[in-house]
Write a protein that holds these residues in place. Structure first.
Motif, short mmCIF file in Angstrom:
data_model
loop_
_atom_site.label_atom_id
_atom_site.label_comp_id
_atom_site.label_asym_id
_atom_site.label_seq_id
_atom_site.Cartn_x
_atom_site.Cartn_y
_atom_site.Cartn_z
N ASN A 144 46.88 9.16 11.51
CA ASN A 144 47.84 8.28 10.72
C ASN A 144 49.31 8.51 11.13
O ASN A 144 50.14 9.21 10.45
N TYR A 172 39.69 2.86 3.32
CA TYR A 172 39.81 2.59 4.68
C TYR A 172 39.22 1.54 5.14
O TYR A 172 39.99 0.67 6.04
N LEU A 183 43.10 1.62 9.78
CA LEU A 183 44.23 2.27 10.61
C LEU A 183 44.18 1.84 11.91
O LEU A 183 45.14 1.92 12.72
N TYR A 184 42.97 1.60 12.41
CA TYR A 184 42.84 0.99 13.82
C TYR A 184 41.91 -0.21 13.58
O TYR A 184 41.05 -0.16 12.61
N ASN A 229 41.44 -0.94 4.43
CA ASN A 229 43.22 -0.80 4.98
C ASN A 229 42.77 0.22 6.26
O ASN A 229 43.45 1.10 6.44
N GLN A 271 45.56 10.02 4.86
CA GLN A 271 45.93 8.55 4.48
C GLN A 271 45.67 8.44 2.89
O GLN A 271 44.76 8.85 2.24
#
Ligand SMILES: [Zn+2]
Length: 547
Positions: A80, A384, A389-390, A387, A86
């Protein structure tokens, strides 16, 4: 002599190089896996000093710091930005229930004892919650499933009432393969679904009737949740639907309620028939709960090895690091829920897999995601998935590990929720290369596909693979393996006794299974293909953007 010696030297050097090359090609990247290092991680994570790894506690801090340090020293990059974490905003809901619940019936009143006769809690954040002679309706399975032409709430108004529902789904109870998926539990059978649906219907409370066979674990697992604190994602500002009171009552107590209402236990059987109509019981329940809330952030731990050729395409390995912390003591007075098998084993497995991928330099990015709060309702992975991250459409697959076989190797491996995605074909091939085989899920009624973190990736459309350890123990057979598994479910599952034991944890099974899961990911990491969901999977349309 000098000449001769020189030749000998050259010859032996050549031999050395040749041998080294041979060893190198024979190793597919799995030689780096180490039983000692795996055991060391488990023994640390499951030690009493990690305090049961409960989110929000000192146990979280020590756990995530350990994981960060291990991933860093294995040479993984932060997942992150510059951080290995995260943040997951959550709320801790500590509900204290009154010791008893009053039952008002036309035939007289009686009271039930909290913990012994029922286990309740809440997902609401209101300071005071009460049932006040709140009407009870028996709503069968509490299921609205248009694709199975089933609606237990048809024509029923449960606003402000308590619904009493059965666990699992009609296919399990009726033993009828044409109802739902027969013995294989659908999501409609899961307790999380029952509470969600009751809330959608506007019910004030939802109590699930516990039955060990149908729930796949004993009532004591639910009792542990009574008067304990629970976590939820911080949903402030969002329009969330929750019942005030949710929980479980054991079947004998449900029968007592039915008797007081002038029914008997055949009412449960009637609920198996398509077209069953919910039954108002004409009884009222009264009790109270005081609620304390604390807002805080828990953490997913995230690290990666950037792909050399397709850095933007990501393969996610996941495992939950959390467990239940310190709670109600067991018969031996032990109150630390060490969670060695569940899931220090999977977490340690990912640390091994991380080292292995670092060494082989994958072409696609491999992400190691150690999530929080699985035990509280798959919350870290849910956060996750909501939201990411990738980008989700650049996420190739998810391989989830929740419990690795701590004993002897098994010949088989179980795919949970078989028939979902092409990842299963990769797995099957890798298992067969080792001389093993895939066996059918021995407990399809337990709904395991909906019980760990891969489910949240699946819901986001990412093909997700989740296995259970096999039961065909090498040299000992299936009966032995099944006995071992049943013994764990009965005596250790979600209990303080789920501990690491250096004497019995031989971990050959874990070594074998994690190597196979590594090989499945390795195929994806050096490939340009995208595994697909199979025809008939409820997640296929989501991936294809049709849902
Ligand atoms: Zn677990």
């Amino acid at each position: 002599m000098i000449q001769f010696n020189k030749w000998l030297l050259i010859a032996s050097l050549f031999l050395l190089v040749a041998c080294d090359q041979k060893n190198h090609t024979a190793d597919d990247g799995t030689a780096i896996f180490s039983a000692d290092s795996f055991k060391e991680h488990v023994s640390v994570l499951a030690s009493d000093s990690f305090m049961g790894r409960k989110p929000f506690t000192a146990g979280e801090t020590i756990t995530i710091n350990y994981l960060e340090q291990q991933l860093k020293s294995a040479g993984l990059e932060p997942g992150n930005g510059t951080s290995y974490f995260q943040e997951v905003p959550m709320v801790n809901i500590q509900a204290t229930a009154a010791p008893t619940m009053q039952v008002n019936t036309p035939k007289g009143n009686f009271s039930l004892k909290g913990y012994d006769d029922y286990a309740i809690w809440t997902d609401k954040v209101d300071a005071h919650i009460s049932l006040d002679k709140t009407e009870v309706v028996f709503a069968g399975y509490g299921v609205v499933a248009p694709e199975y032409n089933w609606n237990d709430y048809a024509g029923l108004d449960v606003k402000g009432k308590v619904v009493l529902v059965m666990v699992n789904d009609p296919g399990f109870w009726a033993g009828d393969t044409t109802l739902f998926k027969g013995k294989e539990m659908t999501y409609y059978g899961r307790w999380t679904y029952k509470f969600e649906e009751a809330a959608r219907q506007g019910a004030k409370g939802c109590l699930i009737i516990h039955n060990t066979a149908a729930a796949s674990y004993p009532f004591k697992v639910q009792q542990a949740g009574h008067n304990s604190s629970r976590l939820q994602l911080d949903n402030r500002g969002k329009d969330m639907k929750n019942c005030d009171v949710i929980g479980w009552i054991p079947e004998p107590i449900a029968n007592k309620l039915f008797a007081a209402a002038g029914f008997d236990s055949t009412l449960l059987v009637k609920a198996n028939k398509p077209g069953f109509k919910a039954v108002p019981l004409n009884i009222g329940l009264s009790t109270t709960m005081d609620v304390k809330t604390t807002y805080d952030k828990s953490h997913n731990v995230i690290a990666k090895i950037t792909g050399s050729k397709h850095p933007d395409e990501v393969i996610i390995y996941s495992a939950h690091w959390d467990h239940f912390g310190i709670g109600r003591p067991d018969a031996k007075g032990d109150s630390i829920y060490n969670g060695a098998y569940d899931n220090a084993s999977g977490t340690a497995g990912l640390l091994e897999i991380a080292r292995a991928f670092k060494a082989i330099k994958p072409e696609r990015t491999v992400m190691i995601l150690l999530v929080t709060s699985e035990e509280q309702g798959l919350l870290g992975s849910k956060y996750y998935a909501e939201n990411p991250l990738y980008p989700v459409d650049k996420t190739v697959a998810n391989i989830n590990i929740d419990e690795l076989n701590r004993f002897t190797k098994t010949k088989d491996m179980v795919i949970v929720g078989e028939g979902q995605s092409e990842l299963e074909d990769y797995l099957k091939e890798e298992v067969e290369k080792t001389g093993g085989y895939i066996s059918p899920n021995p407990h399809p009624e337990a709904g395991h596909y909906y019980r760990s973190d891969h489910f949240n990736f699946a819901k986001a459309g990412i093909p997700a693979l989740y296995i259970n350890p096999g039961i065909d123990v090498v040299g000992k057979g299936k009966e032995y393996g099944k006995q071992q598994e049943d013994d764990y479910t009965k005596n250790n599952y979600h209990q303080p006794s789920d501990e690491y034991d250096a004497k019995t944890w031989t971990v050959e099974g874990a070594m074998n299974d994690m190597k196979i899961l590594f090989r499945v990911g390795k195929r994806l990491a050096f490939s340009e293909t995208w595994p697909k969901w199979k025809q008939g999977s409820e997640f296929k349309a989501i991936r294809e953007g049709k849902k």
